[in-house]
Design an enzyme around this catalytic site. Structure first.
Site, PDB file in Angstrom:
ATOM      1  N   HIS A  28     -20.835 -47.438 -41.553  1.00 34.61           N
ATOM      2  CA  HIS A  28     -21.925 -47.756 -40.621  1.00 34.61           C
ATOM      3  C   HIS A  28     -22.883 -46.573 -40.460  1.00 34.61           C
ATOM      4  O   HIS A  28     -22.641 -45.681 -39.633  1.00 34.61           O
ATOM      5  CB  HIS A  28     -21.344 -48.104 -39.248  1.00 34.61           C
TER       6      HIS A  28
ATOM      7  N   CYS B  83     -21.570 -53.333 -43.487  1.00 35.16           N
ATOM      8  CA  CYS B  83     -20.280 -53.912 -43.122  1.00 35.16           C
ATOM      9  C   CYS B  83     -20.309 -55.428 -43.290  1.00 35.16           C
ATOM     10  O   CYS B  83     -20.317 -55.927 -44.406  1.00 35.16           O
ATOM     11  CB  CYS B  83     -19.889 -53.471 -41.713  1.00 35.16           C
TER      12      CYS B  83
ATOM     13  N   GLU C  98     -25.763 -46.652 -39.011  1.00 33.42           N
ATOM     14  CA  GLU C  98     -26.409 -46.724 -37.688  1.00 33.42           C
ATOM     15  C   GLU C  98     -25.539 -46.112 -36.606  1.00 33.42           C
ATOM     16  O   GLU C  98     -26.033 -45.690 -35.561  1.00 33.42           O
ATOM     17  CB  GLU C  98     -26.771 -48.184 -37.352  1.00 33.42           C
TER      18      GLU C  98
END
EC number: 6.3.5.3
Length: 234
Positions: A206, A89, A208
């Protein structure tokens, strides 16, 4: 498995740094280091991650000030040696601003912040970050950005495609790439791309935040696993 050290860069305004640290450290044999933006030491990292957030408040434009951070000189040298660098990002925005990746990210097509899970197709599973995915596999990954509209001029885009640097594209749940499925308006529906050498990857989704089924998806976990397996084999 050999121990792997993953460094997570922390800029003023980063807000996904600890999410990234948590996801990376969840693998056995992995140690994480938080790398402060004004340092010149990567602390022995085998891989560096630039996390999401709003580095320096996204003043001027996203990532444009972070590229001047002292730590980025070390990251650029690290990448030049063929070592793995992942930008998520805002981290993707920083990689573009500092020239490690080509193109630019502008405001989303409808000028609205997008925060939701989106289907993302694996276009290239032959990178060190994507080796555990199937070619054309559709992942369920969250996005949260206002400036995720990727652009590159036609001649650059043609070269990126020819060199297999496009790694992820936005799609529908069946893997179809369309204007409707491309919510932020990115050219060629690009959600993530690599450098020519394939050791630097930037993406807007994302991974994660999709590293555990409790979060709604664990499709991002294999991105970390792929890189860790690669580093363990060195």
């Amino acid at each position: 498995m050999a121990e792997v050290t993953i460094g997570v860069v922390v800029f003023p305004g980063s807000n996904c740094d600890h999410d990234t640290e948590f996801a990376a450290a969840s693998f056995p044999g992995v140690e994480t280091r938080m790398l402060w933006h004004n340092e010149h030491d990567l602390q022995g990292s085998d891989m560096v991650v630039l996390p999401g957030g709003f580095s320096y408040g996204d003043y001027l434009r996203a990532g444009s000030i972070a590229k001047f951070s002292p730590i980025m000189r070390e990251v650029i040298d690290f990448a030049a040696k063929g070592r793995p660098v992942l930008g998520i990002c805002n981290g993707f925005q920083v990689l573009l601003e500092c020239g490690l990746l080509e193109g630019a990210l502008t405001r989303n097509r409808d000028k609205k912040f997008i925060c939701r899970f989106m289907p993302v197709k694996v276009v290239n599973n032959r990178t060190l970050f994507t080796s555990l995915y199937q070619q054309d596999e559709v992942l369920n990954l969250p996005v949260a950005h206002g400036e995720g509209n990727y652009y590159a001029p036609p001649e650059t885009l043609e070269r990126l495609v020819a060199d297999d640097q496009v790694v992820f594209r936005y799609c529908d749940e069946h893997g179809n790439v369309s204007d409707e499925a491309n919510l932020n308006g990115s050219v060629d529906a690009i959600a993530g791309l690599s450098n020519k050498e394939k050791n630097v990857l930037g993406l807007m989704p994302h991974p994660e935040r999709a590293s555990d089924s409790l979060l709604g998806s664990d499709d991002g976990r294999r991105m970390f696993r792929s890189a860790i397996d690669y580093l363990s084999g060195i």
